[in-house]
Design a protein around this motif. Structure first.
Motif, PDB file in Angstrom:
ATOM      1  N   ALA A 154      41.510  -0.564  48.209  1.00 40.74           N
ATOM      2  CA  ALA A 154      40.506  -1.476  47.629  1.00 40.74           C
ATOM      3  C   ALA A 154      39.425  -0.673  46.914  1.00 40.74           C
ATOM      4  N   GLY A 155      39.156  -1.045  45.693  1.00 42.26           N
ATOM      5  CA  GLY A 155      38.140  -0.314  44.940  1.00 42.26           C
ATOM      6  C   GLY A 155      38.041  -0.858  43.535  1.00 42.26           C
ATOM      7  N   LEU A 156      37.056  -0.367  42.823  1.00 42.18           N
ATOM      8  CA  LEU A 156      36.830  -0.879  41.466  1.00 42.18           C
ATOM      9  C   LEU A 156      35.862   0.006  40.696  1.00 42.18           C
ATOM     10  N   ALA A 157      35.936  -0.168  39.381  1.00 45.08           N
ATOM     11  CA  ALA A 157      34.911   0.387  38.492  1.00 45.08           C
ATOM     12  C   ALA A 157      34.167  -0.799  37.891  1.00 45.08           C
ATOM     13  N   ARG A 167      23.202  -2.969  40.094  1.00 44.34           N
ATOM     14  CA  ARG A 167      24.110  -3.796  40.922  1.00 44.34           C
ATOM     15  C   ARG A 167      25.530  -3.256  40.845  1.00 44.34           C
ATOM     16  N   ASP A 168      25.934  -2.819  39.639  1.00 45.18           N
ATOM     17  CA  ASP A 168      27.276  -2.221  39.502  1.00 45.18           C
ATOM     18  C   ASP A 168      27.371  -0.950  40.353  1.00 45.18           C
ATOM     19  N   MET A 176      30.046  -0.416  43.446  1.00 43.96           N
ATOM     20  CA  MET A 176      31.048   0.659  43.446  1.00 43.96           C
ATOM     21  C   MET A 176      30.882   1.577  44.657  1.00 43.96           C
ATOM     22  N   ILE A 177      29.659   1.943  44.935  1.00 44.75           N
ATOM     23  CA  ILE A 177      29.418   2.858  46.069  1.00 44.75           C
ATOM     24  C   ILE A 177      29.770   2.162  47.389  1.00 44.75           C
ATOM     25  N   ASP A 178      29.374   0.902  47.520  1.00 44.52           N
ATOM     26  CA  ASP A 178      29.635   0.166  48.771  1.00 44.52           C
ATOM     27  C   ASP A 178      31.134  -0.066  48.982  1.00 44.52           C
ATOM     28  N   THR A 179      31.862  -0.295  47.904  1.00 42.85           N
ATOM     29  CA  THR A 179      33.297  -0.587  48.034  1.00 42.85           C
ATOM     30  C   THR A 179      34.102   0.709  48.139  1.00 42.85           C
ATOM     31  N   ASN A 180      33.950   1.564  47.122  1.00 41.98           N
ATOM     32  CA  ASN A 180      34.861   2.713  47.000  1.00 41.98           C
ATOM     33  C   ASN A 180      34.598   3.776  48.064  1.00 41.98           C
TER      34      ASN A 180
END
Ligand code: NDP
Ligand code: 8X3
Length: 250
Positions: free
Chosen positions: A86-89, A101-102, A106-110
């Protein structure tokens, strides 16, 4: 009860995660598919039946991750393969113009999400002295590219966190693999450009990109390697891509 091995894939609703879940299922695993999109997870459950357990949680919610893992049905608890995918840019702009917010997402997810899942799943593997952790990093973690700044930083962190785990479990039979894909055509760029599908399509113009299945092939190779073989890292690029920033298009 069945003697099939159990795998857990985060972000199994799309792209690389979905391809990894399908590949593990076809290799004979029972798979805990996790993500936020309940409808998509239910679709996979309908397709695969009892070999699939859908579990809905957001990897950023530490308590939800812990609760989800501690409340797994008994017959699903002995996870042998964890794919932290799970992750995103979000966004592609100069660091000095980035959206806070982006960055947070990203930091919280990746980074933090990957850590929460790892912290919840790996103790059982250590206790059972059996397990394989596959983290999805990126070529973006090897070197920053223009406007990639924070996303590249999160994937560099995934590399360091993966190396750290490999060191910390080196005395056990567990194995840790980092997969570093290049351009893979998934929902990734749609998400990055906040739904601007024309901009997303341009990312893959003039080059044959990788597919989720290409990354799933690498994952299953690492997982099925003989027990004494630990595939520590794989960098998987499209043929006309030489690095995060060198891409030759027709
Ligand atoms: P997709 O957008 O197709 O898939 C991303 C998956 O992650 C989705 O299942 C998504 O679920 C899930 N996800 C995102 N945020 C969360 C969250 N907070 N909690 C739970 N699940 C979440 O992209 P990819 O398949 O391409 O990306 C998968 C991984 O591969 C990412 O870590 C990405 O950084 C990495 N990667 C991708 C590359 C590419 O070129 N595509 C190259 C290198 C690495 P939901 O539907 O809920 O958003
Ligand atoms: C995804 C690949 O090159 O767009 O990690 O960052 S790239």
């Amino acid at each position: 009860m069945t003697d099939k091995k159990i795998a857990l894939v985060t972000g199994a609703t799309s792209g690389i995660g979905e391809a990894c879940a399908r590949r593990l299922l076809s290799a004979g695993y029972r798979v805990i598919i996790t993500g936020r999109n309940e409808a998509k997870l239910s679709g996979l459950k309908t397709e695969y039946g009892d070999d699939v357990l859908p579990v809905v949680f957001d990897v950023r919610e530490r308590q939800c991750v812990e609760d989800a893992m501690t409340s797994l049905p008994e017959e699903w608890q002995e996870i042998e393969v964890l794919v932290n995918n799970a992750g995103l840019a979000l966004g592609l702009e100069p660091e000095y113009e980035g959206d806070f917010r982006d960055w947070d997402t990203m930091i919280d997810t990746n980074i933090k999400g990957l850590l929460y899942v790892t912290r919840a799943v790996v103790p059982g593997m250590v206790q059972r002295r059996k397990g394989h952790i596959v983290n999805i990093g990126s070529v973006a973690g090897d070197a920053a590219y223009a406007n990639g700044n924070v996303y590249c930083g999160t994937k560099a962190a995934v590399k360091a966190i993966t190396d750290g785990l490999r060191i910390d479990i080196a005395e056990t039979p567990l194995r840790v693999t980092l997969l570093k894909p290049g351009l893979v055509e998934t929902n990734f760029s749609d998400v990055r450009f906040h739904g601007d599908s024309e901009r997303a399509a341009n990312v893959y113009k003039g080059i044959e990109p990788l597919t989720g299945d290409d990354i799933a092939d690498a994952m299953i190779y690492a997982v099925q390697a003989p027990r004494h073989v630990q595939i520590a890292e794989m960098l998987i690029l499209a043929t006309h891509q030489a690095s995060g920033s060198v891409i030759v298009r027709k």
